[in-house]
Write an enzyme that holds these catalytic residues in place. Sequence first.
Site, PDB file in Angstrom:
ATOM      1  N   HIS A  18      -6.510  -3.781 -35.394  1.00 52.55           N
ATOM      2  CA  HIS A  18      -6.489  -2.830 -36.120  1.00 52.55           C
ATOM      3  C   HIS A  18      -7.880  -2.321 -36.641  1.00 52.55           C
ATOM      4  O   HIS A  18      -8.304  -1.025 -36.388  1.00 52.55           O
ATOM      5  CB  HIS A  18      -5.793  -3.069 -37.408  1.00 52.55           C
ATOM      6  CG  HIS A  18      -5.732  -1.935 -38.272  1.00 52.55           C
ATOM      7  ND1 HIS A  18      -4.691  -1.083 -38.561  1.00 52.55           N
ATOM      8  CD2 HIS A  18      -6.905  -1.637 -39.406  1.00 52.55           C
ATOM      9  CE1 HIS A  18      -4.935  -0.294 -39.612  1.00 52.55           C
ATOM     10  NE2 HIS A  18      -6.077  -0.644 -40.015  1.00 52.55           N
ATOM     11  N   GLU A  19      -8.833  -3.306 -37.074  1.00 47.75           N
ATOM     12  CA  GLU A  19     -10.047  -3.063 -37.584  1.00 47.75           C
ATOM     13  C   GLU A  19     -11.013  -2.497 -36.408  1.00 47.75           C
ATOM     14  O   GLU A  19     -11.987  -1.664 -36.598  1.00 47.75           O
ATOM     15  CB  GLU A  19     -10.735  -4.030 -38.485  1.00 47.75           C
ATOM     16  CG  GLU A  19      -9.602  -4.548 -39.642  1.00 47.75           C
ATOM     17  CD  GLU A  19      -9.511  -3.398 -40.565  1.00 47.75           C
ATOM     18  OE1 GLU A  19     -10.180  -2.502 -40.466  1.00 47.75           O
ATOM     19  OE2 GLU A  19      -8.421  -3.658 -41.479  1.00 47.75           O
ATOM     20  N   HIS A  72     -10.770   0.931 -35.637  1.00 44.21           N
ATOM     21  CA  HIS A  72     -11.270   1.683 -36.203  1.00 44.21           C
ATOM     22  C   HIS A  72     -12.770   2.328 -35.869  1.00 44.21           C
ATOM     23  O   HIS A  72     -13.115   3.444 -35.732  1.00 44.21           O
ATOM     24  CB  HIS A  72     -11.647   1.318 -37.712  1.00 44.21           C
ATOM     25  CG  HIS A  72     -10.555   1.467 -38.637  1.00 44.21           C
ATOM     26  ND1 HIS A  72      -9.775   2.747 -38.655  1.00 44.21           N
ATOM     27  CD2 HIS A  72      -9.781   0.651 -39.422  1.00 44.21           C
ATOM     28  CE1 HIS A  72      -8.704   2.448 -39.755  1.00 44.21           C
ATOM     29  NE2 HIS A  72      -8.630   1.173 -40.086  1.00 44.21           N
ATOM     30  N   TYR A 109     -11.628  10.471 -42.563  1.00 39.05           N
ATOM     31  CA  TYR A 109     -10.653   9.680 -43.309  1.00 39.05           C
ATOM     32  C   TYR A 109     -10.468  10.050 -44.537  1.00 39.05           C
ATOM     33  O   TYR A 109     -10.696   9.571 -45.638  1.00 39.05           O
ATOM     34  CB  TYR A 109     -11.649   8.373 -43.506  1.00 39.05           C
ATOM     35  CG  TYR A 109     -10.702   7.198 -43.685  1.00 39.05           C
ATOM     36  CD1 TYR A 109      -9.963   6.745 -42.621  1.00 39.05           C
ATOM     37  CD2 TYR A 109     -10.581   6.466 -44.987  1.00 39.05           C
ATOM     38  CE1 TYR A 109      -8.956   5.588 -43.013  1.00 39.05           C
ATOM     39  CE2 TYR A 109      -9.809   5.376 -45.204  1.00 39.05           C
ATOM     40  CZ  TYR A 109      -9.385   4.943 -44.117  1.00 39.05           C
ATOM     41  OH  TYR A 109      -8.249   3.933 -44.331  1.00 39.05           O
ATOM     42  N   GLU A 167      -5.540   5.733 -39.481  1.00 41.61           N
ATOM     43  CA  GLU A 167      -4.932   4.451 -39.868  1.00 41.61           C
ATOM     44  C   GLU A 167      -3.685   4.125 -38.969  1.00 41.61           C
ATOM     45  O   GLU A 167      -3.638   2.859 -38.501  1.00 41.61           O
ATOM     46  CB  GLU A 167      -4.414   4.453 -41.358  1.00 41.61           C
ATOM     47  CG  GLU A 167      -5.342   4.213 -42.434  1.00 41.61           C
ATOM     48  CD  GLU A 167      -5.956   2.941 -42.265  1.00 41.61           C
ATOM     49  OE1 GLU A 167      -5.009   1.954 -42.046  1.00 41.61           O
ATOM     50  OE2 GLU A 167      -7.088   2.730 -42.716  1.00 41.61           O
ATOM     51  N   ASP A 185      -6.344   7.181 -52.872  1.00 40.21           N
ATOM     52  CA  ASP A 185      -6.322   6.562 -51.245  1.00 40.21           C
ATOM     53  C   ASP A 185      -6.519   7.463 -50.298  1.00 40.21           C
ATOM     54  O   ASP A 185      -5.914   7.754 -49.227  1.00 40.21           O
ATOM     55  CB  ASP A 185      -4.825   5.843 -51.041  1.00 40.21           C
ATOM     56  CG  ASP A 185      -4.909   5.023 -49.421  1.00 40.21           C
ATOM     57  OD1 ASP A 185      -6.107   4.590 -49.331  1.00 40.21           O
ATOM     58  OD2 ASP A 185      -3.801   5.083 -48.868  1.00 40.21           O
ATOM     59  N   HIS A 197      -3.356   5.494 -46.224  1.00 35.17           N
ATOM     60  CA  HIS A 197      -2.466   4.325 -45.847  1.00 35.17           C
ATOM     61  C   HIS A 197      -0.803   4.272 -46.193  1.00 35.17           C
ATOM     62  O   HIS A 197      -0.015   3.307 -45.598  1.00 35.17           O
ATOM     63  CB  HIS A 197      -2.894   3.137 -46.857  1.00 35.17           C
ATOM     64  CG  HIS A 197      -4.270   2.520 -46.407  1.00 35.17           C
ATOM     65  ND1 HIS A 197      -5.396   2.807 -46.796  1.00 35.17           N
ATOM     66  CD2 HIS A 197      -4.606   1.640 -45.206  1.00 35.17           C
ATOM     67  CE1 HIS A 197      -6.575   2.407 -46.351  1.00 35.17           C
ATOM     68  NE2 HIS A 197      -6.154   1.590 -45.155  1.00 35.17           N
TER      69      HIS A 197
END
Length: 550
Positions: free
Chosen positions: A374-375, A378, A389, A398, A469, A474
């Site tokens: 996942h990271e 990015h 974002y 995301e 957020d 998210h």
Amino acid sequence: MKKTMLSIMLTAALVSTSCSFIGVSAKENSMNNPNAKDAITVSQNKNSASFEDQKTNIFFKGKSSAKIQITEKDILTYLENNKSSFTNASGKSNFKIISMKKDNLGYTQVKVTQSINNIPIRGSQFVMSIDKDGVIKNIIGSINKNYKPLDNVKAQCISPKEAINIAKKQFTYTSLAKEPTATTQIVIKDGTPTLVYSVNIYYTEPEIGNWEVLIDSLSGNIVSKESNIRYDGATTGTGTAVDGTNKALNLYKSGSNYQMIDSTKPMSGKIKTYTANNRQVQPGSLVTNTTNKFSTEKFKASVSAHYNAGVVYDFYKNLFGRNSIDDKGMNIISTTHYGRSYDNAYWDGEQMVYGDGDGTEFTYFSGDLDVVAHELTHGVTQNTADLVYRNQSGALNESFSDVFGVLVQSYDKCNVKNGGTWKFNANDWVVGDEIYTPNKPGDALRSLADPTLYDQPDNMKDYVNGSSDNGGVHTNSGIPNKAAFLIAKSIGCDKTAKIYYKALTEILSSTADFSAARNALVSAASQIYGDSSNEVSAVNSAFDSVGITE
């Protein structure tokens, strides 16, 4: 004491750089022994560094016609009386004894360095083997045979403290492992002696560095920088991961240490894993061990980060030919043990950072492959669509990371890299299940199969508007996540991965909203499988189901 002529056959050239070394000239002592039959043969040493002349190898073998007393004074007297066999230069104090050791056979091994006025010539050394009777059995080493005579001129050189400061400025480090000192040496280049300071710079953060810097004592210029680390190269090892399994690791051996550097991937960069040692610093210190087995608790987070980063690299490389995160071979850097009880992981625009968790709500964040994927995705997004974002484009940012997080873990689970069949399994479509509430099985951070389980909407009718957020990136990601799950359920993981990758890397723009994402995915499916394909229908049907229109 009877003098012995050591006749030398020279073939060679010599070593060094420039600066004016200043010394005091002296007439050399003459030596007369025409009856000497000893011989020293020489050959060129082809490994000399470019900043100095090539040295001459010397080799003497056989019994000398003279005996000497095995004392430092008598050995130096012998060498000075026979110095024309070693050097053509005039001067005094041409030799210094470094060490004298008697072995178990009765020989005394005397290590000698060439010098000018008691200052050693860098790398010009030889060893004399003298038997118990004082007979020289061997002389072996390498020397500078020719260099210019020295003038009686006073030198005006920089101070040792100034040399140390110059050396320090050549490197970036957190702190030095030991305080440097400056020692004087001579290097010879084009036959010209140069007085230099040798300064050792040794640090361990952010990486291990051990350098010898030579600085011209007159001008302060850098003569050379040489690493003292002896890299043995790529190697392998094992480590215990967060989940307790044993992982095969690609490592790098540096001297007696094993470093978490994977240099085996076909890219210009490397996969490197660091530890912040529970500080809020990055990248921190390179993870290192004295053995190639990283099996203790303190290494678990780093083992998982290092291994999982390699899995993610292989996924993108094998499926799409992608050359690391930026497709240009950049380093993949992970920092583990960030902060204390830090409940998060993130991509900072350049590298990965993983907290350890508090042990109750979270354990080591690097312990779940889908979190790592996942990271790192990015980073892929940053270097391709660069989805802004916030609001819907941020939720898409995301969502693509969640989708590829699941796909990477499923790819690995099915061993697709080694010929396994990639099968869709609805149970795989969760994120963070292996690191969230470690003592409570069966839950996760998010579910793509059913986003509502973790307070995410799965349809546009439940879209959350608000400023927190970054506009709910998210939260609202649950809607496109559900669509991705339905697509994979319909056409399988392999086709889903290809469609999503093409849309992300080639078609989406940075401010794309959910509708634009649908159109981009339809376009990707159409280009790969045809306008009227089942794959296009699957994409359209999935987005219809979650209320995202064209």
